[in-house]
Design an enzyme around this catalytic site. Structure first.
Site, PDB file in Angstrom:
ATOM      1  N   ARG A  89      42.630  52.546  50.826  1.00  0.00           N
ATOM      2  CA  ARG A  89      42.634  51.687  49.641  1.00  0.00           C
ATOM      3  C   ARG A  89      42.978  52.483  48.386  1.00  0.00           C
ATOM      4  NH1 ARG A  89      37.507  49.438  47.982  1.00  0.00           N
ATOM      5  NH2 ARG A  89      38.861  49.243  46.207  1.00  0.00           N
ATOM      6  N   LYS A 105      44.623  54.962  40.259  1.00  0.00           N
ATOM      7  CA  LYS A 105      44.477  53.652  40.915  1.00  0.00           C
ATOM      8  C   LYS A 105      43.987  52.594  39.933  1.00  0.00           C
ATOM      9  CE  LYS A 105      40.622  52.755  43.453  1.00  0.00           C
ATOM     10  NZ  LYS A 105      39.873  51.535  43.121  1.00  0.00           N
ATOM     11  N   ASN A 106      42.912  52.910  39.227  1.00  0.00           N
ATOM     12  CA  ASN A 106      42.282  51.852  38.427  1.00  0.00           C
ATOM     13  C   ASN A 106      43.058  51.497  37.165  1.00  0.00           C
ATOM     14  OD1 ASN A 106      40.404  51.540  40.394  1.00  0.00           O
ATOM     15  ND2 ASN A 106      38.836  52.811  39.401  1.00  0.00           N
ATOM     16  N   CYS A 125      30.841  43.501  47.398  1.00  0.00           N
ATOM     17  CA  CYS A 125      31.563  44.431  48.263  1.00  0.00           C
ATOM     18  C   CYS A 125      30.576  45.476  48.726  1.00  0.00           C
ATOM     19  CB  CYS A 125      32.757  45.040  47.540  1.00  0.00           C
ATOM     20  SG  CYS A 125      32.300  46.253  46.333  1.00  0.00           S
ATOM     21  N   ASP A 129      32.282  56.986  40.526  1.00  0.00           N
ATOM     22  CA  ASP A 129      33.322  57.188  41.537  1.00  0.00           C
ATOM     23  C   ASP A 129      33.371  58.629  42.053  1.00  0.00           C
ATOM     24  OD1 ASP A 129      33.923  54.558  41.166  1.00  0.00           O
ATOM     25  OD2 ASP A 129      35.729  54.902  39.977  1.00  0.00           O
ATOM     26  N   ARG A 166      28.347  42.862  42.380  1.00  0.00           N
ATOM     27  CA  ARG A 166      29.470  42.842  41.449  1.00  0.00           C
ATOM     28  C   ARG A 166      29.777  41.447  40.884  1.00  0.00           C
ATOM     29  NH1 ARG A 166      33.796  47.199  43.624  1.00  0.00           N
ATOM     30  NH2 ARG A 166      34.207  47.354  41.396  1.00  0.00           N
TER      31      ARG A 166
HETATM   32  N1  EPU Z   1      28.842  43.911  36.059  1.00  0.00           N
HETATM   33  C1  EPU Z   1      28.128  42.769  35.821  1.00  0.00           C
HETATM   34  N2  EPU Z   1      28.788  41.676  35.348  1.00  0.00           N
HETATM   35  C2  EPU Z   1      30.138  41.674  35.133  1.00  0.00           C
HETATM   36  C3  EPU Z   1      30.855  42.856  35.375  1.00  0.00           C
HETATM   37  C4  EPU Z   1      30.187  43.964  35.842  1.00  0.00           C
HETATM   38  O1  EPU Z   1      26.907  42.732  36.013  1.00  0.00           O
HETATM   39  O2  EPU Z   1      30.675  40.643  34.712  1.00  0.00           O
HETATM   40  C5  EPU Z   1      28.127  45.098  36.578  1.00  0.00           C
HETATM   41  C6  EPU Z   1      28.618  45.484  37.978  1.00  0.00           C
HETATM   42  O3  EPU Z   1      28.002  44.703  38.973  1.00  0.00           O
HETATM   43  C7  EPU Z   1      28.263  46.946  38.051  1.00  0.00           C
HETATM   44  C8  EPU Z   1      28.452  47.403  36.597  1.00  0.00           C
HETATM   45  O4  EPU Z   1      28.448  46.234  35.792  1.00  0.00           O
HETATM   46  O5  EPU Z   1      26.933  47.091  38.428  1.00  0.00           O
HETATM   47  C9  EPU Z   1      29.741  48.163  36.354  1.00  0.00           C
HETATM   48  O6  EPU Z   1      30.842  47.361  36.733  1.00  0.00           O
HETATM   49  P1  EPU Z   1      32.265  47.439  36.032  1.00  0.00           P
HETATM   50  O7  EPU Z   1      32.652  46.059  35.646  1.00  0.00           O
HETATM   51  O8  EPU Z   1      32.249  48.488  34.980  1.00  0.00           O
HETATM   52  O9  EPU Z   1      33.158  47.935  37.226  1.00  0.00           O
HETATM   53  P2  EPU Z   1      34.494  47.279  37.750  1.00  0.00           P
HETATM   54  O10 EPU Z   1      35.404  46.950  36.637  1.00  0.00           O
HETATM   55  O11 EPU Z   1      34.204  46.231  38.750  1.00  0.00           O
HETATM   56  C10 EPU Z   1      35.770  49.567  37.839  1.00  0.00           C
HETATM   57  C11 EPU Z   1      36.480  50.358  38.883  1.00  0.00           C
HETATM   58  C12 EPU Z   1      35.482  50.944  39.856  1.00  0.00           C
HETATM   59  C13 EPU Z   1      34.511  51.812  39.081  1.00  0.00           C
HETATM   60  C14 EPU Z   1      33.833  51.000  37.975  1.00  0.00           C
HETATM   61  C15 EPU Z   1      32.912  51.818  37.092  1.00  0.00           C
HETATM   62  C16 EPU Z   1      38.585  49.189  38.991  1.00  0.00           C
HETATM   63  C17 EPU Z   1      39.522  48.405  39.806  1.00  0.00           C
HETATM   64  N3  EPU Z   1      37.429  49.512  39.580  1.00  0.00           N
HETATM   65  O12 EPU Z   1      35.122  48.518  38.544  1.00  0.00           O
HETATM   66  O13 EPU Z   1      36.223  51.743  40.762  1.00  0.00           O
HETATM   67  O14 EPU Z   1      33.524  52.325  39.957  1.00  0.00           O
HETATM   68  O15 EPU Z   1      34.839  50.410  37.136  1.00  0.00           O
HETATM   69  O16 EPU Z   1      33.571  52.886  36.545  1.00  0.00           O
HETATM   70  O17 EPU Z   1      38.880  49.550  37.871  1.00  0.00           O
HETATM   71  C18 EPU Z   1      36.557  52.927  42.745  1.00  0.00           C
HETATM   72  O18 EPU Z   1      37.655  53.273  42.279  1.00  0.00           O
HETATM   73  O19 EPU Z   1      36.069  53.442  43.789  1.00  0.00           O
HETATM   74  C19 EPU Z   1      35.810  51.898  42.056  1.00  0.00           C
HETATM   75  C20 EPU Z   1      34.819  51.213  42.628  1.00  0.00           C
END
Ligand code: EPU
Length: 449
Positions: free
Chosen positions: A425, A48-49, A142, A333, A147
């Site tokens: 999802r 998915k990701n 969310c 995850d 986030r």
């Molecule tokens: N964060 C910040 N500032 C930012 C970006 C992130 O503070 O600008 C924080 C977030 O709030 C969080 C942490 O950094 O506390 C990690 O966030 P990250 O950006 O790494 O996650 P993401 O890109 O939003 C992706 C996956 C998630 C997965 C996370 C961590 C996708 C679409 N989603 O999210 O997937 O949990 O990386 O591995 O790639 C899931 O599949 O169930 C899912 C939530």
């Protein structure tokens, strides 16, 4: 017809088609018969990701990208809707998408599409790189946390964009006709920020160095997709990614990697039901943390080939300690699913969630099924019980929903789970795959049980 005509799900005698557009589905409850014994082989869908990031990256190229091994999930349909909203043409053929971004014209993404799926924000990098302007609403929080997107924004500013946030919309404008290569340090190895900045930098002038990058396999998959389009990216999968900007990218065909979280969810399904399942295709290196924890508590994990893993559940498991961390640490995850397993493992286990601040809502639902879990801040202390009992439960987020299905399969009696839009999802036909392994579970319209 938007959202319905495209991307029909593969069908077989035993796998029921699902409607990809979740909003059209009447509210249902999933009834899960407990004490399931599973056996056989389960096929793993594309990640998915990876898919969501790669779909965003197709905007970087003015030709047609063919993306294979795309999972049939609601989030993919939502990303299709977003790409169409900015002028992209998309057709599907089995599990492949042909994405033609030649006529990309629109830099503004409507709020009602972004607020449904956070990953939609990832289009900001490609839109800005290709059009010099991007206007994407803040995705908001969310179920699992607030986030923020500050790291994405800071990085885009470093690449030469003026960014203002006005009335909830992030508006980014390239100061020159193209973005400019830069040295960027990420305060945290965010998956999304690494992906946004890597995509944006592919078309920038000069070299970009991103330090403290996310090292997740999905970041590598995205880099490989961009490289297939002619991007010059080095070091994906390490803490430092170097991108040499190119003038333009070209069409390509690309296959998505297997979903490591789906695979690990089935590994836990085997363990929690004390069953044996073969799981393929997988990339075992992507599953190192999940394999280590399963082996530590006493489950047997056998590498049948470099693409296939067999998990042999055991009658008893020991306790363990889990802390979620950026890759290669234990994945957030998989936290909920492992917690379900630890409720039926002997002794006191601890599960510490460090990535998202609100990703322990499944604790209360597992306790409704007879689990013994104490919450201390972001640490759950799980004291193993001899059995769980089926109960009505509510899925609070995607991975929580998977954890409750797993708990329901192992429990005594029947579990009825609501909140199925979370499950849809991100899992490609989870129920049909479990039925093929011998589980009994089916949906009913809410209120008709
Ligand atoms: N964060 C910040 N500032 C930012 C970006 C992130 O503070 O600008 C924080 C977030 O709030 C969080 C942490 O950094 O506390 C990690 O966030 P990250 O950006 O790494 O996650 P993401 O890109 O939003 C992706 C996956 C998630 C997965 C996370 C961590 C996708 C679409 N989603 O999210 O997937 O949990 O990386 O591995 O790639 C899931 O599949 O169930 C899912 C939530």
């Amino acid at each position: 017809m938007r959202g319905k005509d495209i991307f029909s799900v593969k069908q077989s005698n035993s796998i029921q088609p699902i409607l990809i557009n979740g909003q059209d589905r009447p509210e249902s409850v999933l009834r899960i018969k407990g004490k399931a014994t599973l056996s056989g082989y389960v096929p793993i869908s594309g990640a998915k990701n990876s898919t969501l990031a790669i779909m965003a990256a197709t905007l970087l190229c003015s030709g047609t990208s063919r993306v294979r091994n795309v999972p049939a999930i609601v989030d993919v349909q939502k990303m299709i809707d977003i790409l169409r909203a900015v002028g992209v043409k998309i057709t599907s053929d089995h599990n492949a998408l042909d994405i033609d971004a030649k006529d990309l014209s629109e830099s503004h993404v409507p709020y009602e599409l972004v607020n449904q799926m956070r990953a939609s924000f990832f289009v900001i990098g490609p839109l800005l790189a290709r059009l010099g302007v991007a206007r994407v609403p803040l995705p908001g929080g969310c179920a699992i946390g607030t986030r923020p997107v500050d790291l994405h924004v800071k990085g885009l500013q470093a690449l030469g964009a003026d960014v203002i946030i006005d009335q909830g919309i992030v508006q980014a404008y390239a100061r020159q006709s193209r973005l400019q290569g830069a040295k960027i340090y990420l305060d945290y190895p965010s998956v999304g920020a690494t992906e946004t900045l890597m995509m944006a930098a592919t078309l920038a002038v000069g070299e970009t160095v991103i330090e403290n990058c996310a090292q997740e396999p999905e970041v590598i998959d995205l880099a490989n997709f961009c490289i297939s389009m002619g991007a010059k990216i080095y070091g994906a999968g390490t803490k430092t990614i170097i991108i040499e900007g190119v003038d333009q990218l070209h069409s390509c065909e690309f296959g998505i990697i297997p979903d490591r979280i789906e695979a690990a969810t089935f590994m836990v399904a085997a363990a929690i039901t004390r069953s044996t399942i073969s799981i393929s295709p997988v990339i075992p290196d992507h599953l190192t943390a999940a394999i280590a924890k399963l082996e530590e508590i006493g489950a047997k994990v056998i590498l049948e080939s470099d693409r296939c893993i067999r998990v042999e559940g055991q009658p008893r498991y020991h306790h363990t300690h889990i802390e979620t961390l950026p890759y290669p640490g234990f994945p957030t995850d998989m936290q909920a699913q492992f917690m379900a397993l630890l409720t039926l493992s002997e002794g006191n286990s601890t599960v510490k969630e460090t990535v998202f601040e609100n990703r322990l809502q499944h604790v209360a639902e597992l306790c409704r099924m007879g689990a013994n879990i104490m919450l201390q801040g972001n640490i759950a202390v799980v004291t193993g019980v001899s059995s769980l009992c089926g109960a009505p439960v509510m899925a609070t987020d995607l991975r929580a929903s998977a954890a409750l299905v797993l708990a329901g399969l192992a429990a005594e009696g029947e579990t009825q789970m609501q909140g199925l839009h979370h499950l849809d999802r991100g899992y490609d036909q989870l129920e049909a795959k479990l039925r093929n392994l011998g589980a009994t579970l089916y949906r009913q319209p809410l209120g008709s049980e």
